[in-house]
Each structure stands twice: as C-alpha cells, then as structure tokens.
Design a protein around this motif. Sequence first.
Motif, PDB file in Angstrom:
ATOM      1  N   SER B  32      39.541   7.864  -1.342  1.00 23.89           N
ATOM      2  CA  SER B  32      40.562   8.775  -0.811  1.00 23.89           C
ATOM      3  C   SER B  32      41.782   8.897  -1.737  1.00 23.89           C
ATOM      4  O   SER B  32      42.489   9.891  -1.715  1.00 23.89           O
ATOM      5  CB  SER B  32      41.015   8.316   0.577  1.00 23.89           C
ATOM      6  OG  SER B  32      41.557   7.035   0.492  1.00 23.89           O
ATOM      7  N   ALA B  35      40.363  11.509  -4.658  1.00 20.17           N
ATOM      8  CA  ALA B  35      39.434  12.614  -4.402  1.00 20.17           C
ATOM      9  C   ALA B  35      40.037  13.970  -4.755  1.00 20.17           C
ATOM     10  O   ALA B  35      39.417  14.768  -5.471  1.00 20.17           O
ATOM     11  CB  ALA B  35      38.986  12.590  -2.942  1.00 20.17           C
ATOM     12  N   SER B  36      41.270  14.206  -4.280  1.00 25.32           N
ATOM     13  CA  SER B  36      41.834  15.540  -4.511  1.00 25.32           C
ATOM     14  C   SER B  36      42.137  15.758  -6.008  1.00 25.32           C
ATOM     15  O   SER B  36      41.946  16.843  -6.529  1.00 25.32           O
ATOM     16  CB  SER B  36      43.048  15.754  -3.618  1.00 25.32           C
ATOM     17  OG  SER B  36      44.209  15.570  -4.265  1.00 25.32           O
ATOM     18  N   ILE B  39      38.796  16.599  -7.731  1.00 28.37           N
ATOM     19  CA  ILE B  39      38.357  17.971  -7.402  1.00 28.37           C
ATOM     20  C   ILE B  39      39.139  18.964  -8.261  1.00 28.37           C
ATOM     21  O   ILE B  39      38.568  19.870  -8.867  1.00 28.37           O
ATOM     22  CB  ILE B  39      38.529  18.272  -5.898  1.00 28.37           C
ATOM     23  CG1 ILE B  39      37.563  17.434  -5.061  1.00 28.37           C
ATOM     24  CG2 ILE B  39      38.302  19.759  -5.607  1.00 28.37           C
ATOM     25  CD1 ILE B  39      37.797  17.493  -3.571  1.00 28.37           C
ATOM     26  N   TYR B  63      32.713   2.096  -6.895  1.00 26.31           N
ATOM     27  CA  TYR B  63      32.865   2.326  -5.447  1.00 26.31           C
ATOM     28  C   TYR B  63      32.850   3.823  -5.204  1.00 26.31           C
ATOM     29  O   TYR B  63      33.540   4.581  -5.883  1.00 26.31           O
ATOM     30  CB  TYR B  63      34.186   1.725  -4.969  1.00 26.31           C
ATOM     31  CG  TYR B  63      34.469   1.923  -3.496  1.00 26.31           C
ATOM     32  CD1 TYR B  63      34.003   1.021  -2.539  1.00 26.31           C
ATOM     33  CD2 TYR B  63      35.198   3.022  -3.056  1.00 26.31           C
ATOM     34  CE1 TYR B  63      34.259   1.221  -1.191  1.00 26.31           C
ATOM     35  CE2 TYR B  63      35.457   3.226  -1.707  1.00 26.31           C
ATOM     36  CZ  TYR B  63      34.981   2.314  -0.781  1.00 26.31           C
ATOM     37  OH  TYR B  63      35.234   2.510   0.543  1.00 26.31           O
ATOM     38  N   LEU B  64      32.038   4.225  -4.230  1.00 30.18           N
ATOM     39  CA  LEU B  64      32.014   5.644  -3.875  1.00 30.18           C
ATOM     40  C   LEU B  64      31.832   5.729  -2.365  1.00 30.18           C
ATOM     41  O   LEU B  64      30.857   5.218  -1.821  1.00 30.18           O
ATOM     42  CB  LEU B  64      30.861   6.345  -4.601  1.00 30.18           C
ATOM     43  CG  LEU B  64      30.759   7.862  -4.410  1.00 30.18           C
ATOM     44  CD1 LEU B  64      30.255   8.529  -5.686  1.00 30.18           C
ATOM     45  CD2 LEU B  64      29.825   8.238  -3.271  1.00 30.18           C
ATOM     46  N   ASP B  65      32.826   6.304  -1.679  1.00 29.38           N
ATOM     47  CA  ASP B  65      32.687   6.485  -0.233  1.00 29.38           C
ATOM     48  C   ASP B  65      32.545   7.974   0.050  1.00 29.38           C
ATOM     49  O   ASP B  65      32.282   8.753  -0.870  1.00 29.38           O
ATOM     50  CB  ASP B  65      33.876   5.856   0.514  1.00 29.38           C
ATOM     51  CG  ASP B  65      35.209   6.442   0.091  1.00 29.38           C
ATOM     52  OD1 ASP B  65      35.208   7.511  -0.528  1.00 29.38           O
ATOM     53  OD2 ASP B  65      36.245   5.824   0.394  1.00 29.38           O
ATOM     54  N   ASP B  66      32.741   8.383   1.298  1.00 30.87           N
ATOM     55  CA  ASP B  66      32.519   9.799   1.596  1.00 30.87           C
ATOM     56  C   ASP B  66      33.576  10.711   0.958  1.00 30.87           C
ATOM     57  O   ASP B  66      33.323  11.884   0.759  1.00 30.87           O
ATOM     58  CB  ASP B  66      32.372  10.068   3.096  1.00 30.87           C
ATOM     59  CG  ASP B  66      33.341   9.283   3.917  1.00 30.87           C
ATOM     60  OD1 ASP B  66      34.256   8.697   3.323  1.00 30.87           O
ATOM     61  OD2 ASP B  66      33.193   9.265   5.154  1.00 30.87           O
ATOM     62  N   PHE B  67      34.734  10.166   0.583  1.00 30.71           N
ATOM     63  CA  PHE B  67      35.693  10.987  -0.163  1.00 30.71           C
ATOM     64  C   PHE B  67      35.110  11.284  -1.559  1.00 30.71           C
ATOM     65  O   PHE B  67      35.244  12.388  -2.076  1.00 30.71           O
ATOM     66  CB  PHE B  67      37.039  10.262  -0.309  1.00 30.71           C
ATOM     67  CG  PHE B  67      37.878  10.304   0.932  1.00 30.71           C
ATOM     68  CD1 PHE B  67      38.841  11.291   1.094  1.00 30.71           C
ATOM     69  CD2 PHE B  67      37.717   9.381   1.951  1.00 30.71           C
ATOM     70  CE1 PHE B  67      39.615  11.340   2.235  1.00 30.71           C
ATOM     71  CE2 PHE B  67      38.481   9.425   3.092  1.00 30.71           C
ATOM     72  CZ  PHE B  67      39.429  10.405   3.246  1.00 30.71           C
ATOM     73  N   ALA B  69      31.908  11.321  -2.211  1.00 32.03           N
ATOM     74  CA  ALA B  69      30.803  12.263  -1.963  1.00 32.03           C
ATOM     75  C   ALA B  69      31.346  13.680  -1.842  1.00 32.03           C
ATOM     76  O   ALA B  69      30.727  14.633  -2.307  1.00 32.03           O
ATOM     77  CB  ALA B  69      30.064  11.866  -0.699  1.00 32.03           C
ATOM     78  N   LEU B  70      32.544  13.785  -1.233  1.00 36.10           N
ATOM     79  CA  LEU B  70      33.163  15.109  -1.069  1.00 36.10           C
ATOM     80  C   LEU B  70      33.418  15.747  -2.443  1.00 36.10           C
ATOM     81  O   LEU B  70      33.176  16.936  -2.640  1.00 36.10           O
ATOM     82  CB  LEU B  70      34.485  14.961  -0.308  1.00 36.10           C
ATOM     83  CG  LEU B  70      35.285  16.244  -0.141  1.00 36.10           C
ATOM     84  CD1 LEU B  70      34.643  17.150   0.879  1.00 36.10           C
ATOM     85  CD2 LEU B  70      36.713  15.932   0.268  1.00 36.10           C
ATOM     86  N   VAL B  73      30.188  17.059  -3.698  1.00 37.69           N
ATOM     87  CA  VAL B  73      29.780  18.240  -2.922  1.00 37.69           C
ATOM     88  C   VAL B  73      30.574  19.465  -3.377  1.00 37.69           C
ATOM     89  O   VAL B  73      30.019  20.540  -3.590  1.00 37.69           O
ATOM     90  CB  VAL B  73      30.002  17.984  -1.411  1.00 37.69           C
ATOM     91  CG1 VAL B  73      29.841  19.268  -0.617  1.00 37.69           C
ATOM     92  CG2 VAL B  73      29.034  16.943  -0.909  1.00 37.69           C
ATOM     93  N   GLU B  74      31.890  19.282  -3.555  1.00 37.03           N
ATOM     94  CA  GLU B  74      32.738  20.418  -3.962  1.00 37.03           C
ATOM     95  C   GLU B  74      32.332  20.913  -5.353  1.00 37.03           C
ATOM     96  O   GLU B  74      32.269  22.111  -5.594  1.00 37.03           O
ATOM     97  CB  GLU B  74      34.214  20.002  -3.974  1.00 37.03           C
ATOM     98  CG  GLU B  74      34.725  19.571  -2.611  1.00 37.03           C
ATOM     99  CD  GLU B  74      35.426  20.686  -1.849  1.00 37.03           C
ATOM    100  OE1 GLU B  74      36.245  21.370  -2.450  1.00 37.03           O
ATOM    101  OE2 GLU B  74      35.135  20.830  -0.646  1.00 37.03           O
ATOM    102  N   ASP B  77      29.121  22.835  -5.113  1.00 36.75           N
ATOM    103  CA  ASP B  77      29.338  24.174  -4.555  1.00 36.75           C
ATOM    104  C   ASP B  77      29.975  25.116  -5.589  1.00 36.75           C
ATOM    105  O   ASP B  77      29.620  26.285  -5.669  1.00 36.75           O
ATOM    106  CB  ASP B  77      30.227  24.100  -3.305  1.00 36.75           C
ATOM    107  CG  ASP B  77      29.500  23.422  -2.156  1.00 36.75           C
ATOM    108  OD1 ASP B  77      28.274  23.200  -2.300  1.00 36.75           O
ATOM    109  OD2 ASP B  77      30.147  23.126  -1.134  1.00 36.75           O
TER     110      ASP B  77
END
Lengths: 249, 378
Positions: B32, B35-36, B39, B63-67, B69-70, B73-74, B77
């Motif tokens: 977290s 992440a931003s 991106i 370490y990789l959490d769902d942030f 993964a986000l 994913v971004e 896309d």
Amino acid sequence: MEKDPIIEVKQLRAGYNGNTILEQVSFGVLKGEVFVIMGGSGCGKTTLFKHLVGLIKPVSGSIIIDGDDIAHGDETLLRKVLRKIGVLYQSAALFNSMTIAENIALPIREYTDLSEKSIDTLVKMKLTLVNLDGYENYLPSEISGGMKKRAGLARAMALNPEILFFDEPSAGLDPVASNELDNLIIQLNKNLGTTMVIVTHELRSVCHIAHRAILLDKNKKGILVDGDPRYLRDHSTDPMVKAFFNGRS
Amino acid sequence: MKPLSKSESYGYEISEVEAGGIYIFLRGRMDSSNASQLIDLFGSFIKDRHPSLLTIDLKKVSYLDDFGALVLVELRDMMSSNGGRFQLVNAREEVLYVLHSENRIRPNSLIKAHPPSVFVRYGDAILRYAADVKYLISFVGSVCLAFAYSFLHPRSLRLDDTFIYMQKTGVDALPIVGLLSFLLGLITAFMSSVQLQQFGADIYVASLVALGMSRELGPIMTAILVAGRSGSSFAAEIATMKISEEVDALFTMGFEPTRYLVVPKILASVIVVPILTLFSDLFAILGGLTVGVLVLNITASAYISQTLMDLTLFDVFWGVFKSAVFALQISWIGCLRGFRVDGGAASVGRATTSAVVSSIFLIIVSDSVFAIILRYWI
C-alpha cells in the motif's frame, strides 16, 4: 515463520474503577504467528483485547507493538501503531449507513493516494478474497452474520496491516461459516505472513488455527498456561487446563 | 543493480527487448505504501513509449499483497487498451495466490450498478408509502387495544415506568418551559405595548398576554419543546431497542411490545403536558406582569385584576385540552417512528428526526383545526 516478537506485553495490570481484572500479565507474540487468547467468561479476555488495540490504557505495565509502547506513548504514537493493526470486532462493527464496498474503501481512501478506479478494483479484489464478490452494493443490514464477519475482515485488512486482531470471530456463526472463517485466517496468515491475535473460547477453532495460545484464569487474574493448544489439550496435567479443554467444571 | 537504501521500499530496472518490448525487473516490496507511485511511474512510461510487450519480472519481489496485485492489474489493463501484450515472469506461489483473487472477480461485478429507472423508483416509493400507511393503521389499532386492555386490567399497567416518564417529560422539562414562557410573555408584552400605548390602552397588555398565551402560544410552545425533548427520546429509545433485538426479546418472552413500551409513554405525556402548559401560562403572565410594572408603570394589582377579568376558565381549559391532544400526538408519533426503524445506527437518527418533524407538523395542523372549531362551532 520469523522469530522476532511483534507484540510484547510486560507486567500488565488492568482494571476498571479500582477493580483489578488482570495483574502481572506478560507474554509475547512472534511475527507471523497465529496467537490465541482463551479463557472462560469474565476472565479478562475482552479487557486484554481492548488494551492490546489501544482502546484502554493499562493501570501499569507496557504493551509494545512493533517497538512502540502504546501504554506510555501519546496520541501520535498510538495513531502510528494503529496504522499497523486491523481489528475484526465480534459484531463486525460495519458502518450501517454505508455499503460493504464503501466500508472497505473508507480506510484505503483515507490513507492512500490511489485513484477512485483503483480503489474500486482493490475493494473488489478484497471482497473476492473473502468470498463476497458481487456484494459491493449491499448494506450490512442486508447480509447474513457470517457475511458481515467476512466483510468486517475485508475492512480490517483493507490496508494489509501487519497484525490482525479478532474478537470472538466464530461467535454467532454456524459450524460451516465458522470453519470457512478459520480457513480464511489460515490462508491469510500463510500467504501474507500477517500476525493474527484471536480472542476466543471456541476450542475446535483454537486447535485448528492457533500456533500458540494462552489461557487466562479469573481467579489467578492472569495467564494460567502458555503453549501449543493441541499439546495442552492432550498432555496438560493441570486440572484447570484439563477442565477447560474438556468442558467440565 | 544498486542495493535498496533504507528509505526505499522498491527498486526496478528497465531494459528494452526486441520487437519494441520492455522488460521491467522489480525488487523489494509492492504494497500500500508504493502502489500509487508504481502505477503512476510505469503508467506514464507505457503512455510515452507504447511498448508492444510489457514483461514484469517478479523474481526479486520480497512482498506482494493485493495492492501490489492492483499495480499489475492496472498495468495489464493499460497495455491491453494500448493494443500491447502483458506478461509476468518468475511469480512465486504466494504472488499467484494474491493475483488469483483479481482473476476471480466476476466480469459483471466490475460493471457499476445502474440506478433504477424513474418508474421503478416511483413504484418503489408508492409501495413504501402504502406499507407506511398500513403500518400506521395497524399501530393505531394496536395502541387502542393496548389502552383498552390496560383499562380493563389496571394491574397490567406499568405504573413505575409511567411515573418515570412523567418525571422525564414533565418535571425535568419545567425549568426550560418556565424560562421560555416567561421570556415569551415578556416579549409579547413589549411588542404589544408599543402599539397599545399610542391609544392609551396600556392596561390591555395584560389581556393580550393572558389570552394569547393560554389559548395559543402556551400549548403550542410547550408541545414543541416536549416534541424536541421527549418525542425524540421516545423514538430513539424504542429504535435502539428495536435494532438491538430487545423488542423481539420482549415479544418472544410473551410481552405485548406496544402495551409494554407505548402505553406508559403516552399515558405519562397526556397527564403531564397539560400541567406543563398551565405552568407555561403562569410564567408567561409573570413575564407580562414584569413588563407592565417596570416599563408601563401599571400596578401589579391592576395588571392581575385586568388578567382575571378577561381570562375565562374556558380559555384556560381550551388550551389545556389542546395540549393533551398535542401530547397524544407527540408520544404516539415518537413511538411509531421508533418501531418503524429497520437497519442500524443511521436509521435511529432518521427515526428521531422524523419523530420531531412529524410531531411539530401535526401540532400545527391540529392547532389550525382547533382554531376553525373554535371560530365556527363553539
């Protein structure tokens, strides 16, 4: 599992209005451990839980979370520590005026710079992780107790905290839902390495998920025993421990 | 690649591969905290370079959490919207587990729920209104039955609770009702004296204050205060009991919730609000008297005798009767709104607001009806 203690409780004395509930309580929780606090009704489980998450200050003693003593620190320090923890309350404590997605997005929106689109995707990922995909726009009053718990868990781990606290996670759930929640806790612990501190008296659940447990006692006002719950259940010679695990007084 | 410094949570190395492809070698944490940033960083890179293939190497990601993964994913896309391809290499089992949660998102759950059409909303509103009316009628019936039962079986009446509500609604409200009525009497006397003095009719200030307060202002102002203090409190109390399943518990224990919760509140209100209104009249007259004596130089005895001359027993009782009707409406609406709660804490707030607003509205409407009755039939 790493061996550094992430939580250290030292000589904790806790109580309300001059009545001591717990005294001389000391224990540590290792990083990545699933740690359970057990005990009968009125033994101080919830009191200890509230102290660990910073809701109540102890009468004396220290509670060190990841190097910071929240018992003696100021508000700023407590805020810093609270960023590292997530809490799942017994009633899930979801905000009833918000949808499930809004409940989970609340801390993400507050503490990250992610765009609304990214937050939306992240919330859906979190809901998928707790098997609640498709329930984004439901209000808490529209879903079942088990689903509320899972949504509460998704909110507690919104920012992927290092430590997750659970207050009676199985309370009010049927055995299947309770088992699902237990499996979810095990999975999260394994895959994200999150330290879990669970307050419960559900023995089946304790033996299923815990790496280590402490048993609190009302008369002793402290820890009766500390160890692997499966070992304690099968080999403890202490009559009170045996009575607790066998459900006899 | 240089090692990560203490302040850095991640590092990366970008290299170009054949056929316009880009290879990003990531290391450190993807969570977290970054992440931003990731991106924005790689997103602008994709926009500038338009690679045909983006390969992300996760071998050194600790370490990789769902942030994290986000982020992937971004980027995926963005690549697909640019007509390029995206691939991951060296993803460990835990990383794949986190990514798996994104893959399981159902396509339909990514589509925003459309707001219902205007017809559906109107239909829904009508159905809700009909359900409200139905509940309202059944609640009136339930309250009437509860009162009839209590009348026929006086021992079933919860007297202790009734006395407590009498104290809360009446005695506890007396200081504020007294103070406001005194000030209202004072203001009425002041305002009217300006006009009446021009005609040398100062003494009629006493009549105006006494009649105005006992017939209209006294009952209305007391009722509005009681709606704000007690009506809201009745609604909040029952609503909280409803959402914490206490009302259900009463029902399953064999109690009739209306008889148990509503009768004491309505009874207490109907008894004490008229008494409170009498006090309000008295304090208002005292306010008028203060202005009469101190500002208009009327003697206290002249003021009182003028008040007694113009104020009939009918005026006082008419005000008292009206206030009893207002009390019935306030307590009834308060309880009704409490029972209509469905949901959580926010609905308790809505019930409380609605109880006060509905009560005040009903007070004004019924006061208009009383005015017409008084004008044409009495």
